[in-house]
Design an enzyme around this catalytic site. Structure first.
Site, PDB file in Angstrom:
ATOM      1  CG  LEU A 135     -12.312  42.084 -20.374  1.00  0.00           C
ATOM      2  CD1 LEU A 135     -11.441  41.037 -21.057  1.00  0.00           C
ATOM      3  CD2 LEU A 135     -13.210  42.777 -21.388  1.00  0.00           C
ATOM      4  CG  ASP A 136     -19.108  41.461 -17.735  1.00  0.00           C
ATOM      5  OD1 ASP A 136     -18.848  42.355 -16.904  1.00  0.00           O
ATOM      6  OD2 ASP A 136     -20.003  41.566 -18.603  1.00  0.00           O
ATOM      7  NE  ARG A 137     -17.532  34.690 -11.847  1.00  0.00           N
ATOM      8  CZ  ARG A 137     -16.889  34.189 -10.781  1.00  0.00           C
ATOM      9  NH1 ARG A 137     -16.062  33.168 -10.930  1.00  0.00           N
ATOM     10  NH2 ARG A 137     -17.091  34.707  -9.585  1.00  0.00           N
TER      11      ARG A 137
END
Length: 293
Positions: A135-137
């Site tokens: 998952l993106d930051r």
């Protein structure tokens, strides 16, 4: 040498398959690992080693033993970490699903980093942890992590065959039809290596399904299901339609007015390796999702 042992019972749908098909097709054991099971006689049928051409029957007991040397995947060496940062949604002996907080990277980019989710999970487990997906930051929510190299390729195959699915929640600017499907190829942004764009260089097919759950005067809360998993897919698709995700620093011109990217991995449906028992895991919506104006 570290090893992992499993027992499986052949069900009626698998009965009549040859042992090779049972291992490769039904249990999704990759070819290279299947080869190691064969040459080491590390798979038995009802307690005895059998030819892989043997037909299995309902109720047969299949046992296999995997050794660390069977796997080419390097053992992860994540350092540091804080176990208290791990919020477990589901856990068994093979995997765990955790609720990733916003602002935390899935994995470190350098060996000396200690603040990523995988650092924290390694501290929580006290043993190696394996990245299954990312998952993106700035995206929060449910993410699955493998505890051993045995189930890692099986989970990867379940994701690629869409037998593991994820549903997201996102606030976007503006109003959309009650439901819809976005089918627009996504490639690189030639002007910004951090970004992606519709029909950019190297574009590949990308399909996003959505449903409107709630609306305010200026925004919509969506339930989103991905049919493909391209980098920034949700963010790019809705930005292209003129409805960027609220708080998206890359694609929302108004991002500075908001505290976060309003994108959350809310629900995961997965099949557990070897048993293929279906489970559904929900990551509660953060409070920030309830306070948007």
């Amino acid at each position: 040498m570290q090893k992992w042992q499993y027992h499986c019972t052949v069900n009626t749908a698998q009965a009549g398959h040859r042992l090779k098909q049972y291992l490769r097709g039904d249990l999704l054991i990759p070819k290279t690992i299947y080869h190691e099971l064969r040459i080491h006689h590390a798979v038995t049928l009802n307690g005895h080693y059998q030819s892989v051409h043997t037909t299995v029957a309902t109720g047969d007991d299949v046992q296999f033993t995997f050794y660390a040397s069977d796997f080419s995947t390097p053992e992860p060496q994540y350092q540091g970490g804080d176990a208290s940062q791990v919020h477990v949604l589901y856990e068994n002996s093979d995997l765990l699903v955790v609720d990733k907080p916003i602002g935390t990277k899935t994995h470190p980019n350098r060996p000396d980093e200690q603040d990523s989710l995988m650092n924290h999970v390694t501290a929580y487990l006290g043993s190696p942890a394996y990245v299954v997906h990312r998952l993106d930051r700035d995206t929060s929510g449910a993410i699955v992590i493998a505890k051993n190299p045995v189930v890692l390729p099986i989970l990867n195959r379940l994701i690629s065959s869409k037998r593991i699915t994820r549903q997201y929640r996102a606030w976007v600017h503006g109003h959309l039809p009650a439901s819809g499907t976005i089918s627009l190829p996504i490639g690189r942004d030639p002007l910004d290596k951090r970004k992606r764009q519709v029909d950019g260089p190297g574009a590949v097919a990308a399909i996003t399904h959505y449903r409107v759950l709630q609306q305010t005067a200026t925004k919509s809360l969506l339930a989103i299901q991905l049919e493909t998993g391209r980098t920034h897919q949700i963010r790019v698709h809705f930005s292209y339609l003129g409805h960027p995700l609220v708080g998206d620093v890359l694609y929302d011109p108004q991002a500075s007015h908001y505290s976060r990217l309003f994108l959350h991995s809310a629900k995961m449906r997965l099949l557990l390796p070897f048993s293929f028992t279906p489970i559904e895991v929900t990551a509660p919506l953060p409070e920030s999702f309830l306070d948007i104006e």
